[in-house]
Each structure stands twice: as C-alpha cells, then as structure tokens.
Scaffold this motif. Sequence first.
Motif, PDB file in Angstrom:
ATOM      1  N   PRO A 138      23.248 -18.582  28.872  1.00 29.83           N
ATOM      2  CA  PRO A 138      23.065 -19.870  29.148  1.00 29.83           C
ATOM      3  C   PRO A 138      24.079 -19.810  30.916  1.00 29.83           C
ATOM      4  O   PRO A 138      24.679 -19.199  31.484  1.00 29.83           O
ATOM      5  CB  PRO A 138      24.691 -19.673  28.654  1.00 29.83           C
ATOM      6  N   ARG A 139      23.967 -21.431  31.007  1.00 30.37           N
ATOM      7  CA  ARG A 139      24.025 -21.416  32.887  1.00 30.37           C
ATOM      8  C   ARG A 139      25.495 -22.059  32.555  1.00 30.37           C
ATOM      9  O   ARG A 139      25.574 -23.513  32.104  1.00 30.37           O
ATOM     10  CB  ARG A 139      23.008 -22.028  33.272  1.00 30.37           C
ATOM     11  N   PHE A 140      26.474 -22.476  33.462  1.00 31.39           N
ATOM     12  CA  PHE A 140      27.640 -22.994  33.029  1.00 31.39           C
ATOM     13  C   PHE A 140      27.072 -24.653  33.680  1.00 31.39           C
ATOM     14  O   PHE A 140      26.659 -24.956  35.158  1.00 31.39           O
ATOM     15  CB  PHE A 140      28.563 -21.873  34.513  1.00 31.39           C
ATOM     16  N   ILE A 141      28.353 -25.224  33.166  1.00 38.75           N
ATOM     17  CA  ILE A 141      27.577 -26.700  33.292  1.00 38.75           C
ATOM     18  C   ILE A 141      28.611 -27.613  33.939  1.00 38.75           C
ATOM     19  O   ILE A 141      29.483 -28.152  35.080  1.00 38.75           O
ATOM     20  CB  ILE A 141      27.428 -27.695  32.878  1.00 38.75           C
ATOM     21  N   ILE A 142      30.054 -27.680  32.866  1.00 40.23           N
ATOM     22  CA  ILE A 142      31.081 -27.494  34.273  1.00 40.23           C
ATOM     23  C   ILE A 142      32.724 -27.007  32.981  1.00 40.23           C
ATOM     24  O   ILE A 142      32.357 -26.524  31.999  1.00 40.23           O
ATOM     25  CB  ILE A 142      31.326 -29.128  33.705  1.00 40.23           C
ATOM     26  N   GLN A 143      33.726 -27.318  33.313  1.00 44.10           N
ATOM     27  CA  GLN A 143      34.787 -26.690  33.111  1.00 44.10           C
ATOM     28  C   GLN A 143      36.458 -28.064  32.994  1.00 44.10           C
ATOM     29  O   GLN A 143      36.052 -28.568  33.679  1.00 44.10           O
ATOM     30  CB  GLN A 143      35.252 -25.634  32.431  1.00 44.10           C
ATOM     31  N   GLY A 144      36.697 -28.088  31.430  1.00 41.72           N
ATOM     32  CA  GLY A 144      37.944 -28.733  31.382  1.00 41.72           C
ATOM     33  C   GLY A 144      39.384 -28.205  30.956  1.00 41.72           C
ATOM     34  O   GLY A 144      39.090 -27.533  29.952  1.00 41.72           O
ATOM     35  N   TYR A 145      41.002 -28.859  31.502  1.00 40.14           N
ATOM     36  CA  TYR A 145      41.479 -28.470  30.305  1.00 40.14           C
ATOM     37  C   TYR A 145      42.143 -29.382  29.824  1.00 40.14           C
ATOM     38  O   TYR A 145      41.866 -29.577  28.307  1.00 40.14           O
ATOM     39  CB  TYR A 145      42.376 -27.623  31.405  1.00 40.14           C
ATOM     40  N   LYS A 146      42.347 -30.359  30.509  1.00 43.33           N
ATOM     41  CA  LYS A 146      42.349 -32.319  29.623  1.00 43.33           C
ATOM     42  C   LYS A 146      41.806 -33.469  30.780  1.00 43.33           C
ATOM     43  O   LYS A 146      41.563 -33.058  31.914  1.00 43.33           O
ATOM     44  CB  LYS A 146      44.126 -32.161  29.556  1.00 43.33           C
ATOM     45  N   THR A 147      42.075 -34.418  30.395  1.00 40.25           N
ATOM     46  CA  THR A 147      41.403 -35.580  31.137  1.00 40.25           C
ATOM     47  C   THR A 147      39.906 -35.149  31.214  1.00 40.25           C
ATOM     48  O   THR A 147      39.328 -35.122  30.534  1.00 40.25           O
ATOM     49  CB  THR A 147      42.479 -35.846  32.005  1.00 40.25           C
TER      50      THR A 147
ATOM     51  N   THR B   7      34.584 -33.737  36.577  1.00 43.56           N
ATOM     52  CA  THR B   7      33.542 -34.500  37.282  1.00 43.56           C
ATOM     53  C   THR B   7      32.972 -32.833  38.490  1.00 43.56           C
ATOM     54  O   THR B   7      33.844 -33.558  39.242  1.00 43.56           O
ATOM     55  CB  THR B   7      33.382 -35.890  37.734  1.00 43.56           C
ATOM     56  N   ASN B   8      31.489 -33.194  38.614  1.00 46.08           N
ATOM     57  CA  ASN B   8      30.866 -32.290  38.905  1.00 46.08           C
ATOM     58  C   ASN B   8      29.923 -32.777  39.950  1.00 46.08           C
ATOM     59  O   ASN B   8      29.652 -34.214  38.941  1.00 46.08           O
ATOM     60  CB  ASN B   8      30.959 -30.791  39.015  1.00 46.08           C
ATOM     61  N   GLU B   9      28.809 -32.139  40.299  1.00 41.43           N
ATOM     62  CA  GLU B   9      28.089 -32.954  40.539  1.00 41.43           C
ATOM     63  C   GLU B   9      26.577 -33.090  39.975  1.00 41.43           C
ATOM     64  O   GLU B   9      25.980 -33.904  39.635  1.00 41.43           O
ATOM     65  CB  GLU B   9      27.159 -31.770  42.098  1.00 41.43           C
ATOM     66  N   VAL B  10      27.039 -32.523  38.533  1.00 43.70           N
ATOM     67  CA  VAL B  10      25.822 -32.747  37.497  1.00 43.70           C
ATOM     68  C   VAL B  10      26.265 -33.500  36.259  1.00 43.70           C
ATOM     69  O   VAL B  10      25.643 -33.775  35.146  1.00 43.70           O
ATOM     70  CB  VAL B  10      25.140 -31.118  37.293  1.00 43.70           C
ATOM     71  N   ALA B  11      27.668 -33.104  35.506  1.00 44.40           N
ATOM     72  CA  ALA B  11      27.909 -33.829  34.968  1.00 44.40           C
ATOM     73  C   ALA B  11      29.831 -34.421  34.831  1.00 44.40           C
ATOM     74  O   ALA B  11      30.589 -33.971  36.101  1.00 44.40           O
ATOM     75  CB  ALA B  11      27.653 -32.679  33.743  1.00 44.40           C
ATOM     76  N   SER B  12      30.097 -35.195  33.667  1.00 44.72           N
ATOM     77  CA  SER B  12      31.424 -35.828  33.363  1.00 44.72           C
ATOM     78  C   SER B  12      32.127 -34.579  32.601  1.00 44.72           C
ATOM     79  O   SER B  12      31.153 -34.896  31.434  1.00 44.72           O
ATOM     80  CB  SER B  12      31.879 -36.398  33.679  1.00 44.72           C
ATOM     81  N   LEU B  13      33.443 -34.742  32.288  1.00 41.09           N
ATOM     82  CA  LEU B  13      33.509 -34.438  30.652  1.00 41.09           C
ATOM     83  C   LEU B  13      35.205 -34.841  30.648  1.00 41.09           C
ATOM     84  O   LEU B  13      35.822 -35.116  31.143  1.00 41.09           O
ATOM     85  CB  LEU B  13      34.296 -32.329  30.628  1.00 41.09           C
ATOM     86  N   PHE B  14      34.706 -35.254  29.465  1.00 40.79           N
ATOM     87  CA  PHE B  14      35.812 -36.143  28.774  1.00 40.79           C
ATOM     88  C   PHE B  14      36.980 -35.284  27.598  1.00 40.79           C
ATOM     89  O   PHE B  14      36.297 -35.144  26.233  1.00 40.79           O
ATOM     90  CB  PHE B  14      35.608 -37.353  28.931  1.00 40.79           C
ATOM     91  N   ILE B  15      38.202 -35.138  27.554  1.00 41.03           N
ATOM     92  CA  ILE B  15      38.952 -34.406  26.884  1.00 41.03           C
ATOM     93  C   ILE B  15      39.968 -35.919  26.801  1.00 41.03           C
ATOM     94  O   ILE B  15      41.202 -36.002  27.799  1.00 41.03           O
ATOM     95  CB  ILE B  15      39.360 -33.044  27.649  1.00 41.03           C
ATOM     96  N   PRO B  16      40.173 -36.123  25.362  1.00 41.34           N
ATOM     97  CA  PRO B  16      41.399 -36.658  25.287  1.00 41.34           C
ATOM     98  C   PRO B  16      42.636 -36.049  25.223  1.00 41.34           C
ATOM     99  O   PRO B  16      43.084 -35.141  24.865  1.00 41.34           O
ATOM    100  CB  PRO B  16      40.755 -37.328  23.569  1.00 41.34           C
ATOM    101  N   ALA B  17      43.542 -36.561  24.886  1.00 40.59           N
ATOM    102  CA  ALA B  17      45.015 -36.354  24.953  1.00 40.59           C
ATOM    103  C   ALA B  17      45.238 -35.379  23.686  1.00 40.59           C
ATOM    104  O   ALA B  17      46.053 -33.802  24.133  1.00 40.59           O
ATOM    105  CB  ALA B  17      46.404 -37.101  24.414  1.00 40.59           C
ATOM    106  N   ASP B  18      44.357 -35.163  22.807  1.00 34.75           N
ATOM    107  CA  ASP B  18      44.304 -34.092  21.422  1.00 34.75           C
ATOM    108  C   ASP B  18      44.032 -32.869  21.412  1.00 34.75           C
ATOM    109  O   ASP B  18      44.290 -32.341  20.900  1.00 34.75           O
ATOM    110  CB  ASP B  18      44.996 -34.596  20.525  1.00 34.75           C
TER     111      ASP B  18
END
Lengths: 114, 112
Positions: free
Chosen positions: B44-53, B56-67
């Motif tokens: 597997p190849r890392f795409i993106i990581q997030g904790y909340k909200t 965005t990086n050069e290849v993707a966006s990650l959306f995380i709702p408040a809950d």
Amino acid sequence: KAGVTQTPRYLIKTRGQQVTLSCSPISGHRSVSWYQQTPGQGLQFLFEYFSETQRNKGNFPGRFSGRQFSNSRSEMNVSTLELGDSALYLCASSLGTGSRYGYTFGSGTRLTVV
Amino acid sequence: LAKTTQPISMDSYEGQEVNITCSHNNIATNDYITWYQQFPSQGPRFIIQGYKTKVTNEVASLFIPADRKSSTLSLPRVSLSDTAVYYCLVGDTNFGNEKLTFGTGTRLTIIP
C-alpha cells in the motif's frame, strides 16, 4: 532516500517447514509493522516493533513471531508452515507507533506453501 | 474494537471526481485516519492522513465530519492509473494497545 526493503520477494516452502522474512526500514524509522495479505482475509495486522520491543500484536497463532534489531531491521519467522500461510507478507516502517504516523510499506514477500 | 466499512467496489469515468467513504463508528479520541492506495502485488502507498475537518494535498482531499465516525477520500479528475484498491486505516485502541486496522478496501475501476 531508500524505501522499505523486503527480502526475499518470492519464496516457496513445503508444509511443516519454517521461514524467515526480512525487512529493512527507511533510515531513521524506528517502528516496523508486519501484515499478512490474502484474498480472503485482506490485510491483517501481525505485530509491530519499536526500539527492539514488540509494542502491538495481532490475532495470529504463536507460530508467527518476529524481532527487531538495534539498527531497526526486522525479521518475521513462521514455524511449522501450513498451506493457509500462503500470502503476501508486507512490512511497513514509520517514525513512531500509532495511527498518527504515516506508514511506508515495502513491496512484500510472496510466500507460497506447497 | 474499531471496525471500518467501505464500499467493496466503485466505477468511475476518467476526468471525474471520485469520493470513497469509510465508516469507523468506534474511532478513539487519539486515532488518526489514513488512506492508502494499493496496486496488484505491491505494498500500500500512503495517500493522505487527517484527524478532523479537511486535509488536502497534491493528489487528494480528506473530509472528516465533526463526529469523526466516517471519512471521505476525494480524488479529483481521476485517470486510468488511479485504478487500484483504496484502504482506510484507523487506529484501534483497546486497553491502550493500539492496533492498526485496515478496512476491507474499495476496488476503484476507472473507465476510459
């Protein structure tokens, strides 16, 4: 910089034998994790090592073991191989342990047990 | 134990935006959400990581709702080379012993 290196890339073993797989992490990474990937079960966590200590362990039998050396290189051993152990074994390294760190995976070792 | 759920497969045409959602109802307070891409016979190849909200990086966006009980990986303007399996990875904290659990993966097929 060099990525995660796993050796060998392919391996064929006979049921009942044992096997040792090797993983060299990215320079500076102190955490090494191992995963088993099969078509039926997907990616399953085996164990994680950090600074030569096993920090986390998945739900695999004791035939699966590992260790980490002082240079962060890791080995995984499977004893008394079974046909069901045929899988792609993946190693991943990161700066630390836990989901807050991004993991870099190697290309894996394809183990076939006959 | 945290469990993640993703759609098994998705198809999309080249040039479109693709959104893949991962459900993780039991995510712990300190857990991060990471998405990986995997091609056959590769790790597997890392795409993106997030904790909340939103991240965005050069290849993707990650959306995380408040809950934080789900997350959505967004791939803008996909191409044939985006055909792969996408995994959602969430920390799985049980009695302080965090085990990283991959989701079932979503097989994305891009149609020319």
